[in-house]
Enzyme design. Structure first.
Site, PDB file in Angstrom:
ATOM      1  N   PRO A   1       0.825  -1.204   0.000  1.00 42.66           N
ATOM      2  CA  PRO A   1       0.000   0.000   0.000  1.00 42.66           C
ATOM      3  C   PRO A   1       0.865   1.262   0.000  1.00 42.66           C
ATOM      4  O   PRO A   1       1.925   1.286   0.618  1.00 42.66           O
ATOM      5  CB  PRO A   1      -0.789  -0.092   1.309  1.00 42.66           C
ATOM      6  CG  PRO A   1      -0.629  -1.470   1.798  1.00 42.66           C
ATOM      7  CD  PRO A   1       0.602  -2.034   1.179  1.00 42.66           C
TER       8      PRO A   1
ATOM      9  N   GLY B  32       2.075   3.902  -4.818  1.00 43.21           N
ATOM     10  CA  GLY B  32       1.757   4.701  -5.996  1.00 43.21           C
ATOM     11  C   GLY B  32       1.039   3.950  -7.100  1.00 43.21           C
ATOM     12  O   GLY B  32       1.074   4.367  -8.250  1.00 43.21           O
ATOM     13  N   LYS B  33       0.340   2.873  -6.760  1.00 37.22           N
ATOM     14  CA  LYS B  33      -0.364   2.107  -7.781  1.00 37.22           C
ATOM     15  C   LYS B  33      -1.523   2.917  -8.369  1.00 37.22           C
ATOM     16  O   LYS B  33      -1.670   3.014  -9.583  1.00 37.22           O
ATOM     17  CB  LYS B  33      -0.893   0.791  -7.188  1.00 37.22           C
ATOM     18  CG  LYS B  33       0.211  -0.114  -6.673  1.00 37.22           C
ATOM     19  CD  LYS B  33      -0.333  -1.415  -6.142  1.00 37.22           C
ATOM     20  CE  LYS B  33      -1.173  -1.272  -4.895  1.00 37.22           C
ATOM     21  NZ  LYS B  33      -0.439  -0.758  -3.730  1.00 37.22           N
ATOM     22  N   THR B  34      -2.318   3.478  -7.497  1.00 35.55           N
ATOM     23  CA  THR B  34      -3.443   4.280  -7.960  1.00 35.55           C
ATOM     24  C   THR B  34      -2.946   5.459  -8.785  1.00 35.55           C
ATOM     25  O   THR B  34      -3.485   5.771  -9.843  1.00 35.55           O
ATOM     26  CB  THR B  34      -4.261   4.783  -6.752  1.00 35.55           C
ATOM     27  OG1 THR B  34      -4.565   3.677  -5.919  1.00 35.55           O
ATOM     28  CG2 THR B  34      -5.523   5.454  -7.184  1.00 35.55           C
TER      29      THR B  34
ATOM     30  N   GLU C 263      22.404 -10.640   2.740  1.00 31.85           N
ATOM     31  CA  GLU C 263      21.849 -10.786   1.392  1.00 31.85           C
ATOM     32  C   GLU C 263      22.957 -11.015   0.362  1.00 31.85           C
ATOM     33  O   GLU C 263      22.790 -11.792  -0.580  1.00 31.85           O
ATOM     34  CB  GLU C 263      21.002  -9.574   1.011  1.00 31.85           C
ATOM     35  CG  GLU C 263      19.760  -9.354   1.884  1.00 31.85           C
ATOM     36  CD  GLU C 263      18.842 -10.568   1.962  1.00 31.85           C
ATOM     37  OE1 GLU C 263      18.803 -11.370   1.000  1.00 31.85           O
ATOM     38  OE2 GLU C 263      18.183 -10.740   3.006  1.00 31.85           O
TER      39      GLU C 263
ATOM     40  N   HIS D  76      23.839 -14.694   0.292  1.00 33.06           N
ATOM     41  CA  HIS D  76      22.919 -15.477  -0.528  1.00 33.06           C
ATOM     42  C   HIS D  76      23.227 -15.270  -2.004  1.00 33.06           C
ATOM     43  O   HIS D  76      23.332 -16.220  -2.770  1.00 33.06           O
ATOM     44  CB  HIS D  76      21.469 -15.002  -0.321  1.00 33.06           C
ATOM     45  CG  HIS D  76      20.834 -15.447   0.949  1.00 33.06           C
ATOM     46  ND1 HIS D  76      20.776 -16.755   1.331  1.00 33.06           N
ATOM     47  CD2 HIS D  76      20.178 -14.751   1.913  1.00 33.06           C
ATOM     48  CE1 HIS D  76      20.128 -16.845   2.484  1.00 33.06           C
ATOM     49  NE2 HIS D  76      19.753 -15.634   2.861  1.00 33.06           N
TER      50      HIS D  76
HETATM   51  P1  ADP Z   1      -1.369   2.823  -3.630  1.00 30.46           P
HETATM   52  O1  ADP Z   1      -2.494   2.914  -4.601  1.00 30.46           O
HETATM   53  O2  ADP Z   1      -0.222   2.024  -4.140  1.00 30.46           O
HETATM   54  O3  ADP Z   1      -1.780   2.404  -2.273  1.00 30.46           O
HETATM   55  P2  ADP Z   1      -1.361   5.623  -4.000  1.00 30.46           P
HETATM   56  O4  ADP Z   1      -1.160   5.733  -5.457  1.00 30.46           O
HETATM   57  O5  ADP Z   1      -2.757   5.776  -3.516  1.00 30.46           O
HETATM   58  O6  ADP Z   1      -0.762   4.277  -3.450  1.00 30.46           O
HETATM   59  O7  ADP Z   1      -0.402   6.634  -3.291  1.00 30.46           O
HETATM   60  C1  ADP Z   1      -0.828   7.469  -2.247  1.00 30.46           C
HETATM   61  C2  ADP Z   1      -0.123   8.793  -2.320  1.00 30.46           C
HETATM   62  O8  ADP Z   1       1.252   8.639  -2.046  1.00 30.46           O
HETATM   63  C3  ADP Z   1      -0.192   9.415  -3.687  1.00 30.46           C
HETATM   64  O9  ADP Z   1      -1.338  10.186  -3.817  1.00 30.46           O
HETATM   65  C4  ADP Z   1       1.062  10.258  -3.726  1.00 30.46           C
HETATM   66  O10 ADP Z   1       0.860  11.493  -3.120  1.00 30.46           O
HETATM   67  C5  ADP Z   1       2.024   9.484  -2.866  1.00 30.46           C
HETATM   68  N1  ADP Z   1       2.904   8.653  -3.697  1.00 30.46           N
HETATM   69  C6  ADP Z   1       2.986   7.305  -3.660  1.00 30.46           C
HETATM   70  N2  ADP Z   1       3.908   6.861  -4.522  1.00 30.46           N
HETATM   71  C7  ADP Z   1       4.422   7.937  -5.141  1.00 30.46           C
HETATM   72  C8  ADP Z   1       5.417   8.126  -6.154  1.00 30.46           C
HETATM   73  N3  ADP Z   1       6.069   7.098  -6.697  1.00 30.46           N
HETATM   74  N4  ADP Z   1       5.683   9.393  -6.543  1.00 30.46           N
HETATM   75  C9  ADP Z   1       5.032  10.412  -5.994  1.00 30.46           C
HETATM   76  N5  ADP Z   1       4.096  10.302  -5.057  1.00 30.46           N
HETATM   77  C10 ADP Z   1       3.774   9.093  -4.608  1.00 30.46           C
HETATM   78 ZN    ZN Z   2      18.433 -14.973   4.339  1.00 26.36          ZN
HETATM   79 MG    MG Z   3      -4.473   2.903  -3.941  1.00 27.05          MG
END
Ligand code: ADP
Ligand code: ZN
Ligand code: MG
Length: 611
Positions: free
Chosen positions: A206, A209-211, A427, A430
């Site tokens: 979580p 930055g997937k969303t 690490e 390994h």
């Molecule tokens: P996920 O969906 O993976 O849980 P989100 O995309 O919702 O994560 O990320 C939550 C917030 O964290 C984003 O709105 C952003 O502000 C910040 N964030 C996360 N990853 C990044 C990234 N790689 N670059 C910039 N901001 C990020």
């Molecule tokens: Zn190990």
């Molecule tokens: Mg998300």
């Protein structure tokens, strides 16, 4: 936040309304203590001539009824009686006019129940409204739409999200650029007969930055973004989830090219038939519908389904089949460089003091994901504003760090230098063995970024080919590679850590399996000595069915120990031989936190040149 408060307020107001509504109806039927009018008083009043007329409302089939009494002084009273006939005979003795109105049973029931029906309807409407607010953040206008898809079409903000707002994640972005290309100019791909993936699954912890990535794809391609969260599907009404999926895809088809984004897909796409108390029907229906829809739209229809999850292991395998989510993009925790880049994105619009060193902050926050870093800088800005300062000082960041750490228990994830060093050697140990031993490896990544599930780092070998059989020599090499971590610790530090417990476990089970299942031991031969643990798990046989004697058990232990000891000696010899690479690898890891295959293999090449 403010929306939440408003919802809570509305909740209480409506609750209050319902309460007063209900109590109003209750009181119509009840009389408070002071004006209880008894039958005795009624008779007295009759005798005294205080009553001018009465109206009796009764039900034909039962003797009970209620009477409305008009007194001489124009006031009214009422009384509930158990025997209407008795009242009538009483009244007939006096000069009082009376009317008897019959009500039949059904209407009687209706008048009695109507308030409750009204109440129920009000409460149900209210419930739907709350549900709407809770999951969609929608207005009242949507409350009647609960069968409709909750996907928010065309969030105007999404159109402005670009890849450069997603810091780090270079490889991930590179993979997704292809999708953007397709959405922009599908013709180019169709002409050459290419089949574009229908679904892309983003997998990662979580807050990584997937969303954000999914939105950036839509933003870059400038196509509509339909998003819905898996948890939205899991409603209390059976069938709603499935119909939502249908609506969602219908809407999407009308708007293609477009992206459908399903956040938290694990909420619907959990392996079917798992969980206690039988399957979750609603979820299964939803998942089935999702699969049907994904199979239903043709290749190159211009819809790309993106989904995010942090648990790919619990997903139903059906979802990963070709023609569904056939692309997987792993979104990992950022390394030092990634963290610095993310910090740079999130300090935009936040003036920094001279002493703020983003590189330094990145260094001290291993294990932090994008969301954590954003939170960190935000807290720092708040602290600065509280002191009426226009810029952020390093001190603010440090204070924010403590706050963020305590608030989310991330503090435990902040790794002290000493531990980082041990992890780096572990690490590296390994990794070197995976590389040197012929049948295991090559090493794809080595990392000392805490994984958030307890592991301090990981080494990821990438098997060259898919083997159907495991060979004895490969199993022995697996054991050696598994020991590499602990041996490296021993070689470099005076002390050893508990960090190798997982390694020890898997080494033991491999060695044991060699002896008891695969007949690979020297003296025990071609026999199976497995203790069937499945049966024990089912509780069928807690006494444990062991099919061999104590003596054999002892022999098994000896054989296992022998395999492990020999492997250990061999592994140690290899690591001693490559101790220079061990140091170089650990140092590189301490600097970069994560190194890839090329960087790792270069360490061996340097060595060859020097030698
Ligand atoms: P996920 O969906 O993976 O849980 P989100 O995309 O919702 O994560 O990320 C939550 C917030 O964290 C984003 O709105 C952003 O502000 C910040 N964030 C996360 N990853 C990044 C990234 N790689 N670059 C910039 N901001 C990020
Ligand atoms: Zn190990
Ligand atoms: Mg998300």
């Amino acid at each position: 936040m403010s929306r939440n408060y408003r919802n809570v307020l509305v909740f209480f107001v409506v609750l209050l309304l319902i309460y007063s509504f209900a109590s109003y109806y209750m009181q119509r039927g009840m009389v408070t203590d002071e004006d209880v009018y008894t039958y005795d008083q009624f008779e007295d009043d009759l005798e005294a001539g205080n009553i001018t007329s009465i109206e009796i409302t009764q039900n034909e089939e039962v003797p009970t009824g209620s009477i409305r009494i008009l007194f001489g002084d124009d006031t009214e009273g009422s009384l509930y009686v158990t025997d209407v006939n008795e009242v009538i005979s009483d009244v007939q003795d006096y000069e009082v006019s009376y009317v008897v109105s019959n009500i039949n049973r059904t209407s009687g029931v209706l008048t009695g129940v109507l308030p409750y029906v009204v109440l129920l309807v009000v409460m149900m409407v209210f419930m739907f409204m709350m549900m709407g607010w809770a999951s969609g953040g929608s207005s009242c206008g949507r409350m009647m739409n609960f069968g409709k898809s909750r996907a928010k079409m065309q969030d105007p903000n999404v159109q402005n999200v670009r890849f450069d707002q997603v810091a780090g994640l270079h490889e991930e972005k590179e993979e997704l650029k292809e999708i953007v290309d397709f959405l922009k100019s599908p013709g180019k791909f169709i002409d050459v007969g290419a089949r574009i993936p229908k679904g892309v699954l983003l997998v990662g912890p979580p807050g990584t930055g997937k969303t954000l990535l999914a939105k950036a794809v839509a933003g870059e391609a400038d196509v509509p973004f339909f998003s819905i969260s898996g948890s939205d599907f899991v409603e209390m009404f059976v069938g709603v989830g499935a119909s939502r999926v249908r609506d969602l895809f219908e809407d999407a088809k009308k708007n293609s090219p477009c992206i459908i984004f399903i956040d938290e897909i694990d909420a619907v796409a959990r392996r079917r038939g798992t969980g206690l108390g039988g399957g979750h029907d609603e979820r299964e229906q939803t998942l089935n519908q999702l699969l049907v829809e994904m199979d239903g739209f043709g290749v190159n229809e211009g819809i790309i389904v993106m989904a995010a999850t942090n648990r790919v292991d619990i997903l139903d395998p059906a979802i990963l089949r070709p023609g569904r989510f056939d692309r997987k993009v792993a979104v990992g925790r950022p390394d030092v460089k990634g963290r610095e880049e993310i910090l740079k994105v999130h300090v935009q619009g936040k003036p920094l003091g001279q002493d703020v060193d983003l590189h330094q902050i990145a260094r001290t926050t291993p294990g932090f994901v994008g969301a954590d870093l954003e939170n960190l800088m935000n807290e720092a800005a708040i602290l600065a504003a509280r002191e009426n300062r226009r810029f952020i000082k390093m001190e603010d960041v440090k204070k924010a760090f403590i706050k963020v750490g305590i608030g989310t228990e991330k503090k435990s994830r902040v790794v002290p230098d000493y531990e980082r060093k041990i992890t780096a050697y572990h690490e590296s140990g390994h990794a070197i063995l995976f590389h040197v031993l012929p049948d295991v490896g090559p090493v794809y990544t080595v990392s000392i970024i805490p994984t958030g599930v307890g592991a301090a780092g990981y080494t990821m070998p990438l098997p060259e080919q898919d083997n159907v059989f495991n060979t004895k020599s490969k199993m022995l090499q697996d054991i050696k590679a598994g020991m590499g971590g602990r041996i490296a610790e021993e070689l470099i530090f005076d002390d050893i850590t508990t960090g190798a417990s997982q390694d020890i476990k898997s080494v033991t089970s491999t060695a044991r399996a060699m002896v008891t299942q695969y007949g690979m031991s020297e003296n025990l031969g071609f026999l199976n000595y497995e203790e069937n643990s499945d049966e024990v798990f089912l509780g069928r046989d807690l006494g444990h069915a062991r099919t061999f004697s104590e003596d054999v058990a002892r022999q098994i232990d000896r054989e296992v120990k022998q395999i492990v000891d020999e492997c250990y000696a061999d592994a140690k010899k290899i690591l001693l031989e490559y101790v220079d690479v061990l140091h170089a690898c650990a140092n590189l890891l301490l600097e970069k936190e994560r190194i890839n295959r090329d960087e790792f293999e270069a360490l061996f090449e340097h060595r060859a040149i020097e030698a």
